[in-house]
Design a protein around this motif. Structure first.
Motif, PDB file in Angstrom:
ATOM      1  N   SER A 102      13.965   3.246  13.954  1.00  0.00           N
ATOM      2  CA  SER A 102      13.094   3.200  12.775  1.00  0.00           C
ATOM      3  C   SER A 102      13.986   3.226  11.539  1.00  0.00           C
ATOM      4  N   GLU A 103      13.773   2.258  10.629  1.00  0.00           N
ATOM      5  CA  GLU A 103      14.571   2.156   9.410  1.00  0.00           C
ATOM      6  C   GLU A 103      13.775   2.695   8.232  1.00  0.00           C
ATOM      7  N   ILE A 104      14.408   3.579   7.447  1.00  0.00           N
ATOM      8  CA  ILE A 104      13.743   4.224   6.310  1.00  0.00           C
ATOM      9  C   ILE A 104      14.644   4.130   5.092  1.00  0.00           C
ATOM     10  N   ALA A 105      14.057   3.789   3.958  1.00  0.00           N
ATOM     11  CA  ALA A 105      14.788   3.736   2.686  1.00  0.00           C
ATOM     12  C   ALA A 105      14.278   4.843   1.778  1.00  0.00           C
ATOM     13  N   SER A 106      15.213   5.541   1.116  1.00  0.00           N
ATOM     14  CA  SER A 106      14.856   6.619   0.189  1.00  0.00           C
ATOM     15  C   SER A 106      15.540   6.378  -1.149  1.00  0.00           C
ATOM     16  N   ASP A 128       9.149   1.704   8.128  1.00  0.00           N
ATOM     17  CA  ASP A 128       8.757   0.503   8.865  1.00  0.00           C
ATOM     18  C   ASP A 128       7.607   0.834   9.806  1.00  0.00           C
ATOM     19  N   ALA A 129       7.220  -0.153  10.616  1.00  0.00           N
ATOM     20  CA  ALA A 129       6.061   0.013  11.501  1.00  0.00           C
ATOM     21  C   ALA A 129       6.319   1.023  12.609  1.00  0.00           C
ATOM     22  N   LEU A 149      -0.513   2.475   5.376  1.00  0.00           N
ATOM     23  CA  LEU A 149       0.815   1.976   5.021  1.00  0.00           C
ATOM     24  C   LEU A 149       0.996   0.533   5.472  1.00  0.00           C
ATOM     25  N   ASN A 150       0.528   0.238   6.680  1.00  0.00           N
ATOM     26  CA  ASN A 150       0.659  -1.132   7.196  1.00  0.00           C
ATOM     27  C   ASN A 150      -0.148  -2.122   6.375  1.00  0.00           C
ATOM     28  N   MET A 204       5.503   4.614   1.166  1.00  0.00           N
ATOM     29  CA  MET A 204       5.029   3.239   1.218  1.00  0.00           C
ATOM     30  C   MET A 204       5.723   2.510   2.359  1.00  0.00           C
ATOM     31  N   SER A 205       5.318   1.258   2.593  1.00  0.00           N
ATOM     32  CA  SER A 205       5.952   0.456   3.639  1.00  0.00           C
ATOM     33  C   SER A 205       7.194  -0.243   3.082  1.00  0.00           C
ATOM     34  N   LYS A 206       8.050  -0.734   3.974  1.00  0.00           N
ATOM     35  CA  LYS A 206       9.226  -1.485   3.531  1.00  0.00           C
ATOM     36  C   LYS A 206       8.823  -2.761   2.802  1.00  0.00           C
ATOM     37  N   THR A 207       7.733  -3.375   3.253  1.00  0.00           N
ATOM     38  CA  THR A 207       7.262  -4.589   2.580  1.00  0.00           C
ATOM     39  C   THR A 207       6.862  -4.297   1.146  1.00  0.00           C
TER      40      THR A 207
END
Length: 859
Positions: A102-106, A128-129, A149-150, A204-207
């Protein structure tokens, strides 16, 4: 006068074969009469043990909670964190080969109302999903959090809804896009892993993050890759994967954490905070030790006729000592048991009420290790302080039966018992150091306590000497009060020692608290920047700076390039093999902000080495903050290797700087030569300082206009950041103040015990003086003057010693300016004087009503 138990048990003294069981038999028979006279003894031991046991149990509950919830807290079995760059294709394939990823951005950002009328700093977390790999994400409302989120909507902390006056279904602007808030976050399982920031969480989502346009080359984004291993994977598999990742990608620059150390920072903070509270509890226990000594001394005086009777029947001094040592230890065990019962119950109650504010789910339980430590501290304290008065028991002669106890002088303790007491104190100090989280702090504590006892003894001697040499007062009440301070058997030593240590702890905590709040709320904002602006792209930096100068023509704008890097080696030695000084260990943990400059930064000065020329274009050079460099054991000429954007850079230390961090101006631990990062993407960090400060309305207007012109820029208002830090500090200091009040409570108990121990002598004084014509008012006035003078002397010492200790912490450890607050000193003096006078007169009032005849018959 002899006790029935002593006379009944006298015959076996003539039979040596029964000598071994005699001490225990006598001790148990004596205890049949109850524990009268040992209330303060029991209370002091129980209070200190309860404090230590409660702190130990709560900290164990929290650390065990970290261990049990390691996967959920971390968000996976193992996490790989990168700064300012995403994982490369081969790195990502490596991770996906070993399990689900799972990829997460902060990152930080500004959440704004659509009309731009208000905004707030938020900690953005884009998932991500596959998120979350462990645990469940929950929303406060009847909303499917994952589905929201999706669908491109967002979730936020309740604080953001309150701050901006929002409700579910409202929109906010983030960067170049708008997001609909589906609801508030009720449970974020990996909240600790992504860190706690200066603003509320926005999920939020990555998108959705891509649509905001906040992620640009050089943006301060942290990318985390959580990996879920196959079910049942042992810890050895986690360790093996960590080693393989480091071997296959030695220059990746990622920080790796595993499920058994999901939140090392929190674990470290829990350990450190628990140690501070434990030391305060131990201080309360040691203060209570004075009460133990007073209680045992008073007990020995009461038992003088019994001991004299036993000695007259042939009992050796050794047997007498054994009998009463067993009694003291049995009573101490009762106090320890009471303290352990309270200490074991406190976590159950505390964790139930604090469940909503604790950063980790702590489950109550029975922690024998923490309770054992508390019991050991309690028993060793009782033994240490009981040995000296017990050492006098064997020296009581049969002639004591024919002499009144009030007139019978105290004998000196035997050297053997004095030596045993010193040895026991050394063992107690050794336990405090060996069982401490930070042994350096524990050593400071032990030295401070020893110094405080020595100084308090000196203060008592000085007060006694001054009273003895004081000129003869005309007032009879003043003469009596001063005479009571220096006469044989005076309460001076007991009162000063009883109250001095607890009051000193209270003054120290109050001054540290006051200085920290002064730095945060008064001194810093006057000279600190009003704003920090993050994520200013290099390409738009000139336009942004022009905008600030146009909006605030009289303001001061400063800007520097900024990247993130992690120290991975010093002089080619890997960072994990370097042992830094404790106060700079943070420099090797995680990523640090770095910059480059042709000139030395402001608010710093060179203390060693030379700055590079403005046109320098040679091999990488770096300037380091002097304190950090010395703590890491490096100097000019040594090398430092950092990983920036996945690239390892080895630079030679050219010079060392001292930095005025308290100014809050832009500065960095490491400043590199300009050619070091040629061609690397970076963002710009800017500050704005208003001349003489700015009104909140002007600051809010500037934030609103900045959001309209530069939606990707993150504006941090220093005032808000300091308020948030101050709020956290208030919570920490509240816990410390509550703990320190335990030490003061122990002091009050000990003071009451010390005054009670002098009850008999005071009774004789009051009766004789009343017989000679003194009135009750005169006696109350005289005793009140005596107690007031002793309280004032103790208060002066507490203010001086507490100020010195607080100065050592604030100026020496925290490297901050120190100030003494007169109100604190006056309050300490009033507390000391009020306690001594109040407790002293409370006991004296009852004595003044005693009939004279029964007392005079025994003189």
């Amino acid at each position: 006068m002899t006790s029935q138990a002593s006379l009944t048990a006298a015959a076996p003294l003539l039979r040596p074969s029964l000598a071994l069981p005699l001490p225990l038999r006598f001790a148990l028979r004596e205890l049949r009469g109850g524990l009268r006279g040992f209330v303060v003894f029991l209370a002091c031991i129980a209070l200190g043990v309860a404090a230590i046991a409660a702190v130990g149990s709560v900290s164990r509950a929290m650390t065990d909670g970290l261990a049990r919830q390691g996967q959920s807290i971390l968000g996976g079995d193992i996490a790989f964190t990168l700064v300012q760059r995403q994982a490369a294709h081969d790195e990502l394939r490596f991770l996906e080969h070993h399990g689900a990823v799972s990829e997460i951005a902060s990152l930080r950002g500004m959440a704004r109302l659509p009309d731009g009328s208000d905004q707030a700093l938020v900690e953005i977390k884009a998932v991500d999903a596959a998120y979350p790999l462990y645990g469940t994400l929950k929303a406060a409302e009847d909303v499917d959090a994952t589905a929201a989120l999706n669908a491109g909507r967002a979730l936020a902390d309740p604080e953001l809804f309150t701050r901006l006056g929002l409700k579910p279904g409202d929109e906010i602007s983030i960067g170049a896009t708008r997001l609909t808030l589906a609801g508030a976050i009720a449970d974020e399982p990996d909240k600790l892993a992504t860190g706690l920031g200066f603003g509320p969480r926005l999920l939020m989502s990555k998108t959705a993050l891509e649509a905001t346009g906040l992620v640009q080359p050089g943006s301060l984004v942290q990318w985390s890759y959580r990996l879920r291993l196959p079910h049942g994977a042992p810890d050895s598999a986690v360790t093996s994967l960590t080693d393989t990742a480091n071997e296959d990608f030695p220059k990746a620059g990622w920080q790796i954490r595993s499920r058994d150390d999901a939140s090392p920072g929190l674990k470290r903070n829990i350990g450190q905070f628990a140690q501070y509270l434990t030391l305060v509890g131990l201080a309360a226990l040691i203060v209570g030790g004075v009460g133990v000594a007073n209680a045992v001394g008073a007990f020995m005086e009461v038992k003088r006729p019994v001991i004299a009777t036993l000695r007259s029947l042939g009992a050796p001094g050794r047997l007498i000592t054994q009998i009463y040592l067993i009694q003291i230890l049995l009573i101490a065990l009762i106090g320890v048991a009471i303290g352990l019962a309270i200490g074991a119950m406190v976590p159950v109650i505390a964790l139930r009420f604090l469940a909503d504010v604790l950063p980790v789910g702590a489950q109550t339980g029975f922690y024998p290790g923490a309770l054992a430590y508390a019991a050991l501290y309690g028993l060793m304290t009782a033994l240490t302080f009981a040995l000296v008065p017990l050492g006098r028991a064997g020296d009581i002669a049969p002639t004591a039966l024919f002499r009144d106890g009030a007139a019978y002088g105290k004998s000196r303790p035997r050297l053997a018992f004095l030596g045993l007491a010193i040895l026991s104190a050394a063992v107690l100090a050794g336990l405090a150091v060996l069982l401490a989280y930070d042994r350096r702090i524990a050593i400071y504590f032990v030295v401070a306590v020893a110094g405080a006892f020595l100084l308090l003894r000196i203060v008592a001697l000085v007060v006694t000497a001054l009273a003895r040499r004081a000129p003869r007062a005309r007032s009879a009440e003043w003469r009596l009060a001063i005479g009571n301070i220096h006469r044989p058997g005076a309460l001076t030593g007991s009162v000063v020692l009883s109250l001095g240590l607890g009051l000193t702890v209270l003054v120290t905590i109050a001054l540290i608290d006051g200085n920290l709040h002064r730095q945060l709320t008064q001194s810093l904002p006057d000279r600190a920047p009003s704003f920090f602006f993050l994520d200013v792209q290099n390409s738009e930096a000139p336009a942004f700076i022009d905008f600030l100068k146009k909006e605030v023509p009289t303001g001061t704008v400063e800007s520097v390039p900024m990247l993130r890097g992690r120290i991975i080696a010093l002089n080619q030695t890997p960072a994990d093999q370097v042992t830094p000084a404790p106060d700079v260990a943070w420099a090797l943990k995680g990523d640090r902000g770095v910059t480059f400059s042709a000139e030395p930064p402001k608010n710093s000065r060179l203390v060693e080495g030379e700055w590079w020329p403005a046109d320098y274009a040679g091999p990488p050079l770096v300037s380091m903050e002097a304190g950090v460099a010395r703590g890491l054991g490096v100097k000019p000429g040594d090398t430092v290797t950092v990983n920036v954007l996945g690239r390892e850079i080895t630079a030679t230390i050219a010079n060392l700087r001292e930095v005025a961090w308290e100014s809050l101006a832009i500065n960095f631990v490491m400043v590199f030569s300009p050619s070091t990062f040629a061609g690397a993407p970076y963002s710009v960090l800017a500050t704005l300082s208003y001349p003489g400060g700015a009104e909140p309305a002007r600051e809010a207007a500037l934030m609103r206009d900045t959001g309209k012109e530069f939606p990707a820029v993150t504006a941090i208002r220093v005032r808000e950041a300091l308020d948030r830090i101050s709020s956290i500090l208030d919570q920490l200091m509240l816990a410390i103040r509550v703990a320190s009040s335990i030490a003061l409570a122990a002091s009050v108990l000990v003071l009451a015990g010390a005054l009670a121990a002098g009850h008999r002598q005071r009774l004789y004084d009051a009766v004789i003086l009343k017989t000679l014509g003194a009135t009750r008012r005169q006696l109350l006035y005289a005793f009140g003057l005596e107690y007031g003078l002793l309280g004032l002397a103790t208060a002066i010492f507490a203010v001086l010693a507490g100020s010195l200790a607080a100065w050592g912490v604030v100026a020496g450890v925290m490297k901050q300016p120190f100030a003494v607050f007169p109100v604190t000193a006056i309050a300490a003096a009033l507390i000391a004087v009020a306690l001594t006078i109040g407790l002293g007169l409370a006991g004296t009032w009852r004595l003044l009503g005693q009939k004279a005849a029964p007392v005079l018959r025994n003189l």
